[in-house]
Design a protein around this motif. Structure first.
Motif, mmCIF file in Angstrom:
data_model
loop_
_atom_site.group_PDB
_atom_site.id
_atom_site.type_symbol
_atom_site.label_atom_id
_atom_site.label_comp_id
_atom_site.label_asym_id
_atom_site.label_seq_id
_atom_site.Cartn_x
_atom_site.Cartn_y
_atom_site.Cartn_z
ATOM 1 N N ARG A 11 0.369 -1.540 0.052
ATOM 2 C CA ARG A 11 0.338 -0.263 -0.144
ATOM 3 C C ARG A 11 0.782 0.861 -0.172
ATOM 4 N NH1 ARG A 11 -3.455 -1.716 4.995
ATOM 5 N NH2 ARG A 11 -3.608 -3.802 4.913
ATOM 6 N N TRP A 12 0.473 1.814 -1.336
ATOM 7 C CA TRP A 12 1.587 3.422 -1.371
ATOM 8 C C TRP A 12 0.617 5.105 -0.603
ATOM 9 C CZ3 TRP A 12 6.513 2.242 -2.187
ATOM 10 C CH2 TRP A 12 6.833 1.076 -2.838
ATOM 11 N N ALA A 13 1.401 5.818 -0.088
ATOM 12 C CA ALA A 13 1.381 6.767 -0.024
ATOM 13 C C ALA A 13 2.318 7.665 0.140
ATOM 14 C CB ALA A 13 0.661 6.577 1.574
ATOM 15 N N PRO A 14 1.664 9.269 -0.011
ATOM 16 C CA PRO A 14 3.059 10.407 0.211
ATOM 17 C C PRO A 14 3.640 10.079 1.405
ATOM 18 C CG PRO A 14 1.220 10.584 -0.322
ATOM 19 C CD PRO A 14 0.975 9.441 -0.354
ATOM 20 N N GLY A 15 5.364 9.818 1.359
ATOM 21 C CA GLY A 15 5.523 10.090 2.893
ATOM 22 C C GLY A 15 7.004 10.296 2.493
ATOM 23 N N ILE A 16 7.931 10.534 3.128
ATOM 24 C CA ILE A 16 9.183 10.579 3.113
ATOM 25 C C ILE A 16 10.372 9.252 3.224
ATOM 26 C CG2 ILE A 16 11.290 11.317 4.342
ATOM 27 C CD1 ILE A 16 9.558 13.371 3.237
ATOM 28 N N CYS A 17 11.149 8.626 2.467
ATOM 29 C CA CYS A 17 11.774 7.871 2.801
ATOM 30 C C CYS A 17 12.968 8.048 3.893
ATOM 31 C CB CYS A 17 12.620 7.699 1.252
ATOM 32 S SG CYS A 17 13.363 5.984 1.242
ATOM 33 N N PHE A 18 12.687 6.594 4.518
ATOM 34 C CA PHE A 18 13.693 6.586 5.892
ATOM 35 C C PHE A 18 15.319 6.327 5.379
ATOM 36 C CE2 PHE A 18 13.784 2.256 4.782
ATOM 37 C CZ PHE A 18 14.845 1.756 4.779
ATOM 38 N N ARG A 19 15.459 6.027 4.311
ATOM 39 C CA ARG A 19 16.766 5.980 3.165
ATOM 40 C C ARG A 19 17.440 7.258 2.809
ATOM 41 N NH1 ARG A 19 18.721 0.869 0.385
ATOM 42 N NH2 ARG A 19 20.672 2.360 0.364
ATOM 43 N N HIS A 20 15.817 7.881 1.799
ATOM 44 C CA HIS A 20 16.172 9.784 0.862
ATOM 45 C C HIS A 20 15.617 10.528 1.003
ATOM 46 C CE1 HIS A 20 17.493 5.267 -1.320
ATOM 47 N NE2 HIS A 20 18.292 6.247 -1.431
ATOM 48 N N PRO A 21 15.244 10.803 2.230
ATOM 49 C CA PRO A 21 14.889 12.119 2.524
ATOM 50 C C PRO A 21 14.963 13.419 2.032
ATOM 51 C CG PRO A 21 16.225 11.763 4.739
ATOM 52 C CD PRO A 21 16.743 10.835 3.190
ATOM 53 N N ARG A 22 16.580 13.624 1.021
ATOM 54 C CA ARG A 22 16.149 14.795 0.763
ATOM 55 C C ARG A 22 15.413 14.266 -0.960
ATOM 56 N NH1 ARG A 22 23.025 14.911 1.224
ATOM 57 N NH2 ARG A 22 22.242 15.824 2.009
ATOM 58 N N GLU A 40 5.029 3.776 18.720
ATOM 59 C CA GLU A 40 5.505 2.735 17.929
ATOM 60 C C GLU A 40 5.097 3.514 16.156
ATOM 61 O OE1 GLU A 40 4.262 -0.990 16.425
ATOM 62 O OE2 GLU A 40 6.104 -1.473 17.864
ATOM 63 N N ARG A 41 6.597 4.028 15.861
ATOM 64 C CA ARG A 41 5.867 4.929 14.070
ATOM 65 C C ARG A 41 6.530 4.096 13.680
ATOM 66 N NH1 ARG A 41 9.757 10.078 13.955
ATOM 67 N NH2 ARG A 41 10.881 8.511 14.171
ATOM 68 N N GLU A 42 5.224 4.503 11.940
ATOM 69 C CA GLU A 42 6.009 3.619 10.941
ATOM 70 C C GLU A 42 7.144 4.130 9.699
ATOM 71 O OE1 GLU A 42 1.605 3.111 9.336
ATOM 72 O OE2 GLU A 42 2.751 4.686 8.609
ATOM 73 N N VAL A 43 7.953 3.075 9.636
ATOM 74 C CA VAL A 43 9.628 3.482 9.383
ATOM 75 C C VAL A 43 9.081 2.931 7.154
ATOM 76 C CG1 VAL A 43 11.318 3.195 8.183
ATOM 77 C CG2 VAL A 43 10.822 2.192 11.266
ATOM 78 N N ARG A 44 9.144 4.226 6.505
ATOM 79 C CA ARG A 44 8.273 4.243 5.295
ATOM 80 C C ARG A 44 9.888 4.130 4.498
ATOM 81 N NH1 ARG A 44 3.068 4.558 5.335
ATOM 82 N NH2 ARG A 44 2.800 5.242 3.321
ATOM 83 N N GLY A 45 9.642 3.640 3.047
ATOM 84 C CA GLY A 45 10.799 3.145 2.411
ATOM 85 C C GLY A 45 10.074 3.708 1.029
ATOM 86 N N CYS A 46 11.069 3.958 -0.425
ATOM 87 C CA CYS A 46 10.599 4.215 -1.554
ATOM 88 C C CYS A 46 10.411 3.202 -2.471
ATOM 89 C CB CYS A 46 11.496 5.531 -1.771
ATOM 90 S SG CYS A 46 13.061 5.565 -2.472
ATOM 91 N N GLU A 47 10.385 3.775 -3.353
ATOM 92 C CA GLU A 47 9.936 2.279 -4.426
ATOM 93 C C GLU A 47 11.696 1.028 -4.026
ATOM 94 O OE1 GLU A 47 8.646 3.204 -8.068
ATOM 95 O OE2 GLU A 47 6.745 3.861 -7.391
ATOM 96 N N ASP A 48 12.696 2.169 -5.150
ATOM 97 C CA ASP A 48 14.086 1.796 -5.035
ATOM 98 C C ASP A 48 14.753 0.914 -3.951
ATOM 99 O OD1 ASP A 48 14.302 2.134 -7.445
ATOM 100 O OD2 ASP A 48 15.075 4.356 -7.130
ATOM 101 N N CYS A 49 13.864 1.503 -2.710
ATOM 102 C CA CYS A 49 14.262 0.937 -1.618
ATOM 103 C C CYS A 49 13.577 -0.353 -1.048
ATOM 104 C CB CYS A 49 14.129 1.374 -0.241
ATOM 105 S SG CYS A 49 15.743 3.437 0.004
ATOM 106 N N VAL A 50 12.288 -0.744 -0.838
ATOM 107 C CA VAL A 50 11.592 -1.672 -0.592
ATOM 108 C C VAL A 50 12.018 -2.979 -2.293
ATOM 109 C CG1 VAL A 50 8.764 -2.432 -1.340
ATOM 110 C CG2 VAL A 50 9.105 -0.599 -0.054
ATOM 111 N N ILE A 51 12.261 -2.467 -2.712
ATOM 112 C CA ILE A 51 12.839 -3.766 -4.176
ATOM 113 C C ILE A 51 13.945 -4.050 -3.236
ATOM 114 C CG2 ILE A 51 14.141 -4.175 -6.457
ATOM 115 C CD1 ILE A 51 10.898 -3.831 -6.050
#
Length: 78
Positions: A11-22, A40-51
């Protein structure tokens, strides 16, 4: 399994990637939980990080002889 098939399992939603905040706000998925005091806080990752994380999971499963099923970062016990 192809990249898009793996990404479609999240499930995708707009957010800040934990590895690529810039990158700023990008489509992200939950890849884990980080305890913050009592909450607890969610840690979110972009498509490249998920892959990349799914690739690591797949390689580890192959190494130890376990079945790999994509799509449960942040939800799997392993």
């Amino acid at each position: 399994m192809e990249r898009q098939q793996i990404l479609d399992r999240y499930r995708w939603a707009p957010g800040i990637c934990f590895r690529h905040p810039r990158k700023g706000q990008v489509p992200t998925a939950v890849v884990g939980l980080h305890p913050q005091a009592a909450d607890e806080r969610e840690v979110r990752g972009c498509e490249d990080c998920v892959i990349a994380m799914e690739d690591m999971r797949r390689e580890e499963a192959a190494r130890v002889g376990e079945r790999y099923t994509p799509g449960c970062l942040g939800e799997c016990s392993k």
